[in-house]
Design an enzyme around this catalytic site. Structure first.
Site, short mmCIF file in Angstrom:
data_model
loop_
_atom_site.label_atom_id
_atom_site.label_comp_id
_atom_site.label_asym_id
_atom_site.label_seq_id
_atom_site.Cartn_x
_atom_site.Cartn_y
_atom_site.Cartn_z
N GLY A 93 24.44 28.19 -70.90
CA GLY A 93 24.17 26.96 -70.17
C GLY A 93 22.74 26.47 -70.29
O GLY A 93 22.34 25.55 -69.56
N GLN A 94 21.95 27.08 -71.19
CA GLN A 94 20.58 26.60 -71.35
C GLN A 94 20.59 25.20 -71.97
O GLN A 94 21.28 24.96 -72.96
CB GLN A 94 19.77 27.57 -72.25
CG GLN A 94 18.29 27.20 -72.31
CD GLN A 94 17.45 28.20 -73.12
OE1 GLN A 94 17.97 29.17 -73.68
NE2 GLN A 94 16.15 27.95 -73.16
N HIS A 100 12.42 29.33 -68.99
CA HIS A 100 12.20 29.04 -67.57
C HIS A 100 13.08 29.92 -66.71
O HIS A 100 14.18 30.31 -67.10
CB HIS A 100 12.48 27.56 -67.26
CG HIS A 100 13.81 27.07 -67.73
ND1 HIS A 100 14.06 26.72 -69.03
CD2 HIS A 100 14.97 26.87 -67.06
CE1 HIS A 100 15.32 26.32 -69.16
NE2 HIS A 100 15.90 26.41 -67.98
N LEU A 101 12.58 30.22 -65.53
CA LEU A 101 13.34 30.93 -64.50
C LEU A 101 13.71 29.94 -63.42
O LEU A 101 12.86 29.16 -62.97
CB LEU A 101 12.49 32.05 -63.87
CG LEU A 101 11.97 33.14 -64.80
CD1 LEU A 101 11.10 34.12 -64.01
CD2 LEU A 101 13.12 33.88 -65.47
N HIS A 102 14.96 29.95 -63.01
CA HIS A 102 15.39 29.14 -61.86
C HIS A 102 15.26 30.01 -60.61
O HIS A 102 15.79 31.13 -60.59
CB HIS A 102 16.86 28.76 -61.96
CG HIS A 102 17.23 27.89 -63.13
ND1 HIS A 102 17.49 26.55 -63.00
CD2 HIS A 102 17.43 28.18 -64.44
CE1 HIS A 102 17.83 26.04 -64.18
NE2 HIS A 102 17.81 27.01 -65.08
P1 5GP Z 1 18.76 25.11 -68.07
O1 5GP Z 1 20.10 24.41 -68.01
O2 5GP Z 1 18.12 24.94 -69.42
O3 5GP Z 1 18.80 26.54 -67.62
O4 5GP Z 1 17.86 24.39 -66.98
C1 5GP Z 1 17.15 23.23 -67.23
C2 5GP Z 1 16.84 22.62 -65.88
O5 5GP Z 1 15.82 21.64 -66.07
C3 5GP Z 1 18.02 21.91 -65.23
O6 5GP Z 1 18.30 22.50 -63.97
C4 5GP Z 1 17.56 20.46 -65.12
O7 5GP Z 1 17.98 19.84 -63.91
C5 5GP Z 1 16.05 20.59 -65.19
N1 5GP Z 1 15.37 19.43 -65.76
C6 5GP Z 1 15.75 18.72 -66.85
N2 5GP Z 1 14.88 17.74 -67.09
C7 5GP Z 1 13.91 17.82 -66.13
C8 5GP Z 1 12.71 17.07 -65.84
O8 5GP Z 1 12.36 16.12 -66.53
N3 5GP Z 1 11.99 17.45 -64.77
C9 5GP Z 1 12.35 18.51 -63.98
N4 5GP Z 1 11.56 18.79 -62.95
N5 5GP Z 1 13.47 19.25 -64.22
C10 5GP Z 1 14.23 18.91 -65.27
#
Ligand code: 5GP
Ligand code: ZN
Length: 114
Positions: A93-94, A100-102
């Site tokens: 789901g990346q 990055h860490l959520h």
């Molecule tokens: P992933 O799905 O790669 O684990 O997480 C990416 C995260 O980045 C998602 O939760 C998404 O909402 C967040 N995100 C995407 N674009 C932006 C942005 O421009 N600013 C911020 N603050 N978060 C973002």
């Protein structure tokens, strides 16, 4: 810094973000589309595509990111009840390919994740 990387742009200040904490090596900011009442992302300032790019030499950085997550959870009022997620690769789901860490919390979490 990688050109056209969204999170590199946030780290350099070229893109705005709601920053909650930072150090010389990492930055914590609010997710633009929060999946929980508290949803903060922690990124290293240095560009890595994902967790898979970390090597032995990055041990202290990896530890700093974990401690940053712990401190952010505490300062956001969710210490003792939060989830840490590192989606690694498209299958997981990346969607943004800068490590990055959520940090998620403020509501009950289900298991297993989808
Ligand atoms: P992933 O799905 O790669 O684990 O997480 C990416 C995260 O980045 C998602 O939760 C998404 O909402 C967040 N995100 C995407 N674009 C932006 C942005 O421009 N600013 C911020 N603050 N978060 C973002
Ligand atoms: Zn980047």
């Amino acid at each position: 810094m990688l050109e056209d990387c969204l999170f590199c742009k946030i780290a350099s200040g070229d893109m705005p973000a709601r920053i909650v904490a930072e150090s010389d090596r990492w930055l914590a900011f609010r997710d633009i589309d929060p999946k929980a009442p508290v949803h903060v992302l922690i990124i290293p300032r240095e560009h890595f595509e994902s967790l898979d790019e970390l090597e032995e030499g990055h041990r202290s950085l990896a530890g700093e990111l974990l401690l940053a997550a712990q401190r952010v959870a505490e300062s956001e009022g969710i210490g003792g009840g939060y989830r840490l997620v590192a989606n690694t690769g498209a299958d997981a789901g990346q969607t943004v390919f800068h490590l990055h860490l959520h940090v998620l919390g403020g509501r009950a979490m289900r298991w297993p994740p989808g």
